[in-house]
Structure formats: C-alpha cells, structure tokens
Design an enzyme around this catalytic site. Sequence first.
Site, mmCIF file in Angstrom:
data_model
loop_
_atom_site.group_PDB
_atom_site.id
_atom_site.type_symbol
_atom_site.label_atom_id
_atom_site.label_comp_id
_atom_site.label_asym_id
_atom_site.label_seq_id
_atom_site.Cartn_x
_atom_site.Cartn_y
_atom_site.Cartn_z
ATOM 1 N N THR A 1 -4.058 52.431 -10.273
ATOM 2 C CA THR A 1 -2.942 52.268 -9.360
ATOM 3 C C THR A 1 -3.419 52.434 -8.206
ATOM 4 O O THR A 1 -3.852 53.471 -7.859
ATOM 5 C CB THR A 1 -1.438 52.047 -9.225
ATOM 6 O OG1 THR A 1 -1.988 54.052 -9.670
ATOM 7 C CG2 THR A 1 -0.983 52.070 -10.581
ATOM 8 N N HIS A 2 -3.443 51.527 -6.595
ATOM 9 C CA HIS A 2 -3.811 51.424 -6.065
ATOM 10 C C HIS A 2 -5.501 51.904 -5.696
ATOM 11 O O HIS A 2 -5.981 52.818 -4.693
ATOM 12 C CB HIS A 2 -3.274 52.985 -4.852
ATOM 13 C CG HIS A 2 -1.617 52.806 -5.254
ATOM 14 N ND1 HIS A 2 -1.095 51.879 -3.510
ATOM 15 C CD2 HIS A 2 -0.983 52.561 -5.592
ATOM 16 C CE1 HIS A 2 -0.179 51.930 -3.453
ATOM 17 N NE2 HIS A 2 0.497 52.707 -4.857
ATOM 18 N N GLU B 1 -18.325 35.758 -9.913
ATOM 19 C CA GLU B 1 -18.714 35.453 -8.445
ATOM 20 C C GLU B 1 -17.619 34.025 -8.172
ATOM 21 O O GLU B 1 -17.071 33.520 -6.870
ATOM 22 C CB GLU B 1 -19.449 35.992 -8.047
ATOM 23 C CG GLU B 1 -19.853 37.935 -8.075
ATOM 24 C CD GLU B 1 -21.132 36.972 -7.985
ATOM 25 O OE1 GLU B 1 -22.152 36.757 -8.018
ATOM 26 O OE2 GLU B 1 -21.804 38.929 -7.387
ATOM 27 N N SER C 1 0.863 -1.090 0.167
ATOM 28 C CA SER C 1 0.207 -0.430 0.316
ATOM 29 C C SER C 1 0.627 0.999 0.333
ATOM 30 O O SER C 1 0.430 2.402 -0.798
ATOM 31 C CB SER C 1 -0.840 0.400 1.164
ATOM 32 O OG SER C 1 -1.840 -1.173 1.046
ATOM 33 N N SER D 1 -31.889 39.526 -8.767
ATOM 34 C CA SER D 1 -32.025 39.292 -8.227
ATOM 35 C C SER D 1 -33.287 39.506 -8.203
ATOM 36 O O SER D 1 -34.359 39.935 -8.804
ATOM 37 C CB SER D 1 -32.127 41.488 -7.191
ATOM 38 O OG SER D 1 -32.255 41.546 -6.416
ATOM 39 N N LYS E 1 -32.023 43.619 -12.240
ATOM 40 C CA LYS E 1 -30.362 43.800 -12.172
ATOM 41 C C LYS E 1 -30.012 42.822 -12.838
ATOM 42 O O LYS E 1 -30.406 41.474 -12.736
ATOM 43 C CB LYS E 1 -30.623 43.847 -10.418
ATOM 44 C CG LYS E 1 -29.139 43.672 -9.940
ATOM 45 C CD LYS E 1 -29.307 43.806 -8.518
ATOM 46 C CE LYS E 1 -28.063 44.417 -7.229
ATOM 47 N NZ LYS E 1 -27.235 43.455 -7.749
#
Length: 442
Positions: free
Chosen positions: A166-167, A310, A119, A297, A303
């Site tokens: 950026t940021h 996701e 095994s 929704s 929506k």
Amino acid sequence: MNETTTSTPLWGAETEKAIANFPVSGEPIPTPVARWLGRIKAAAARANADLGLLDRDVAERIAAAADRIAAGELDDQFPVDVFQTGSGTSSNMNANEVIATLAGEDVHPNDHVNMGQSSNDVFPSAVHLAALDQIAHDLLPALERLAASLERKAFDFADIVKSGRTHLMDAVPVTLGQEFGGYAAQVRQGIARLEDAMPRLGQIPLGGTATGTGLNTHPEFAARVRDYLSRETGLTISAPVDHFEAQAARDALVESSGALKVVAVSLTKIANDLRLMGSGPRAGLAEIFLPELQKGSSIMPGKVNPVIPEVVTQVSAQVIGNDVAITIGGMNGHFELNVYVPLMARNLLDSIRLLASASRLLAERCVDGIEPNREQLERYAELTLSAATALNPYIGYDKATEIVKEAATSGRSLREVALEAGVDEKVLDEALDYHAMAKPHG
C-alpha cells in the site's frame, strides 16, 4: 479501414459539395456507421413498402443497394470527412445518393431512399447501433477472454504468498492469486457497466425526423424499421423514452463512453501492476516473469521490456482522451439537436475498437504466459515488516512498533527480534503464519 474499392464514384452532387467543404482530417466516418446507414436504409425501404408508401419494386431495388453497403461492399463510397456538418447530414446524403444510383434512374435520393427519415434521426441511430453492435460482438467477447485468463491465473497462484503493498510500501501479506482475482473482478465489473449502458444505447431516435415531432413519416414507420433491424441482427433495438430527448441529446453515447473510460482506467491499473511486478530482472521486484516477445533495446543486449502492458496503457490514455471529447460533444446539444454527432461517433467507435484489441493482446500475449517467481515472492512475504501487524492482538501496537523499528534498524528478522523481546515462540508460530495472514478474515 475500407475493405473494398469500386472503380467509379456512385455518389452525387451533395456528396461532392461535402468533399469540397470539409477537407479537414482525411478520415471518413467510421466504417461501422456507414454500414449501419445501409442497414437502416434497407429496412426503411421495406417498411415503407409494407405501409403502401413506396412501390414494392422500387423498395426492393433500394434495399438491395443498401444491403450491399451493409455488407461492406461499398465502404470506399463514403469519402466525406468525419469532421463535417454536426448532424451527419452530409453522410446521410452520401448514403442516399449511392443507393439511388445503384437502384436506378427512377429512384430519387430524397423522395424515395430518404422517405420518412431525416439526417437528424437516421445518422444518430446509425451511430448508436454501430456502437451497440461493436460492443456486443467485439469488445465484450474480448473482455470475457481477458477476465477468464486472469481468473485462471488467480486459481493457479492461489497458494503463493507475497508481500502486500500500500502506498508502494510493504504491507501485510496477500497471495498472488488474490491480486489476480482482483484484476479479474475489475474486468468483470467493466463488462457489467457496459451491459448496463447497452439498453439505453439501443434506444434510437428514428421516427422523430427533423425535430422529434415525426413530421413526414408514418406513425408505424419507426417500429417497423426497428423490427426489421432487430430480426436481422439479434440486437435489442427499442424506441426512445421521449423523442425530444432522443433528438436533442446524445446522453447514451456519453454514458457508454464513460463505461469505456472505466474499463480503460481498470486496464491501466492492471497493466501497471504487471509491469511493476515483472520489473528487473535483478534490480526490480522480479515477482513474476512476463512473456518475452521481442528485444527490448537496440543497444542493451538481453534486455526485455513489458511491451504489451505498455501498449495497453497507451490505448487507455487514448480512450480517456476520446471520452473527454465525447463529453464536450454531449454538452453541446442545443435545443432540438446535438451537432457533435460525427465527432462522438468517431471517438466512441475508436475507443471500442482499441479496447477490444488491447484486451485480447493483454490476455493472449501477456497474462496467459505469466509465471510466478515463487522464491522471490515468498522471500518478500517473509521480509515485510508489516507482518508484525499480526502481533498486535498478542502484544499491542506499541510493542509491535518497537520490534519493527529494531528489525528495520538491525536488518534482523521479525521473529528474531520478537523472541529477543520476550514474545513466546508459540505466539510467533501462530501470529507469523504468512499463509494464514493472507486468508480473508471476518
């Protein structure tokens, strides 16, 4: 998932004991591992017959039964919980018993089916090869599909200028095509990382038997089995660099999981960027239009949500969690054997399967259908005050800063404020060419 069922259990007493001993998760070992146990057992019987150690008729009956396992006909005959003895002994005995039952009353599960094996070398070999097989034939094609989709969008969007960020703050302009080209390169790098790990994943400990010494096996046995398996599957399967390393450590599984984790990190970045760029449609960035797949929704009419990105981020989180458990498993090899192999098998095969599915979904149901919001993208490019960076060589950082501050305070354009500050119009025409700014320099 089990694909077929049979009416009567074919396993024996040792499997029954394991069923009773491990009522943990209700989840059996991964199906690919069970099928690879079948492939290995079939090749082992034929190799032992070739070596004159096993009667040819007995060997062929064993191999025929094992081939049925490999083909997926007997998936339901592997009921032992995945959280079992850490060497996978219970599942190896499970395979031996099922094969012996099918091969005939004169076939013994240990003496004949398990001849030349333990095994401790068979089960991890099955895990390595199941993972190698799934990466080669499921995950890599899915990632290639995603990379190609992103590359097509990079080509289609090559001339669309937008604000860089950026940021999460406005930065100098880039093109939408450059961003998608970067995503494609991330996926390609992930493919390369996996391909780099695959040769080590294909090194299996078979032939080491219990502790790596090869006790009770013929010195040519492992090489003959590898040859059978390589010819049958087309996979590159090789001997370990050192049998004691291969028996005691599962570093190749840890390495492969690490490469999968990097892919998960890359997909998270890509998916998050897509849903941020698609946010809105009126109160967000609204730079791109994602395919509308379903209502977003149960209460808000009209929506639409970024459902595929996701899903991809959820899958990536699971893969990263799987990697943590695999890492802990790899750390817990003691002396001549790692006893976390079933856990590592479960999580590694789960990560491969999830990433393959998520990559295909991201390509087919999201990236392929993305459309740019050209007007919004170009408007953002013209609004970004960071474009003033291009004025630095002409008027200096400090004066450019003054112009940015005034434009931000007054809400006027950079061009208007710069002209008022005395910057020559020809300089502005040259410096504030947004398409030119986005071209690579240097």
